[in-house]
Write an enzyme that holds these catalytic residues in place. Structure first.
Site, mmCIF file in Angstrom:
data_model
loop_
_atom_site.group_PDB
_atom_site.id
_atom_site.type_symbol
_atom_site.label_atom_id
_atom_site.label_comp_id
_atom_site.label_asym_id
_atom_site.label_seq_id
_atom_site.Cartn_x
_atom_site.Cartn_y
_atom_site.Cartn_z
ATOM 1 N N PRO A 2 0.901 -1.249 0.312
ATOM 2 C CA PRO A 2 -0.119 -0.120 0.146
ATOM 3 C C PRO A 2 0.622 1.577 -0.275
ATOM 4 O O PRO A 2 1.664 1.309 1.146
ATOM 5 C CB PRO A 2 -0.639 -0.344 1.490
ATOM 6 C CG PRO A 2 -1.356 -1.928 1.783
ATOM 7 C CD PRO A 2 0.333 -1.939 1.058
ATOM 8 N N GLU A 3 0.241 2.630 -1.132
ATOM 9 C CA GLU A 3 1.189 3.704 -0.728
ATOM 10 C C GLU A 3 -0.348 4.553 -0.162
ATOM 11 O O GLU A 3 -1.283 4.087 0.132
ATOM 12 C CB GLU A 3 1.339 3.810 -2.485
ATOM 13 C CG GLU A 3 2.372 2.636 -2.756
ATOM 14 C CD GLU A 3 2.669 2.854 -4.331
ATOM 15 O OE1 GLU A 3 2.914 4.154 -5.099
ATOM 16 O OE2 GLU A 3 3.314 1.720 -4.941
#
Length: 285
Positions: A2-3
């Protein structure tokens, strides 16, 4: 992994369920994730009231009374889920992910109002920490500006990239240059700005930096509005899947036609720093 947009989506999902509520009890089901939990982890959280939930780069920062902060990194497969009393409203009203396997519920928070927050992480690459001041956390030290901060601009990029003899793709993944960017959104931003990921960072200052900075900002803002990108394990706190992946113009599109207007090129893939880079060799220069 996840960014920034995915972590921001999780933060927004947790806010109505946690902010202002007291943590009544904590169920810690193992001694470690990627790293060991802090000493006395469950006891130090029990009885604390959640004041607000912040995000810095890819870190969730759950601010508690008594000047304590719970830092949480989702790793590759970490997710939070919310269980409320029957009839309670939960955020999100689009496609939902399948329920997480409860055998991977490593931390469970029982909160006022009959709310239960579960942290589930099959791969256990996520981690949690506790600290009293942000300056005490090694994870927050030295982070660059967020891509949607006013400080992040063409002038800023020109300053920090001058003289850097590393590819621009690698430079943008350096969290000390810009915080929160990851492989997906760097590929997308470079494609949309027409800049080759192989170009040296030292060649960006000036005209290219002025073109790149607003594109990075718009890609991040668009991804947040879309709820992030769902690749394999990511889901928001309410289980909702992000859908920015349907707007990818480069990432994961190897062998497909370039989406840039007037370009007849084909998206290719190279490996940089052990990560796949997707780009169009025709229009990205």
């Amino acid at each position: 992994m996840p960014e920034l947009p995915e972590v921001e989506t999780v933060r927004r999902g947790l806010v109505p369920a946690l902010e202002g509520r007291r943590i009544l009890s904590v169920q810690q089901n193992r001694a470690d994730l990627r790293f060991p939990f802090p000493a006395g982890f469950a006891d130090r959280l029990t009885g604390r009231r959640v004041l607000r939930i912040d995000r810095r780069a890819k870190y969730l920062l759950i601010r508690l009374d008594g000047d304590l902060t719970l830092l949480s990194h989702l790793g590759m497969s970490g997710r939070y889920s919310i269980e409320a009393e029957q009839g309670a409203v939960q955020p999100g009203d689009f496609v939902h992910a399948a329920p997480a396997n409860p055998r991977h519920d490593h931390v469970v928070l029982h909160v006022e109002g009959g709310v239960t927050i579960r942290y589930n992480d099959p791969r256990r690459f996520g981690f949690m920490d506790l600290f009293e001041r942000d300056s005490d956390s090694p994870y927050l030290a030295g982070l660059g500006p967020e891509p949607n901060e006013n400080r992040f601009s063409g002038a800023y990029l020109s300053e920090v990239l001058t003289g850097r003899r590393t590819p621009i793709k690698s430079a943008l993944l350096d969290q000390k240059i810009v915080a929160g960017l990851g492989n997906i959104y760097v590929c997308e931003a470079l494609h949309r700005s027409g800049i080759s990921p192989r170009r040296l960072a030292s060649s960006i200052p000036g005209r290219r930096a002025e073109r790149l900075a607003p594109v990075v900002r718009s890609v991040i803002d668009e991804a947040i509005a879309a709820g992030g990108s769902t690749l394999r394990d990511f889901a928001a706190a309410d289980g909702a899947l992000g859908y920015f992946q349907h707007r990818f113009r480069a990432y994961g599109r190897e062998g497909e036609a370039c989406a840039t207007e007037g370009c007849s090129g084909t998206i290719g893939r190279i490996v940089q720093s052990s990560r796949s880079t997707f780009f169009c060799p025709s229009c990205q220069r």
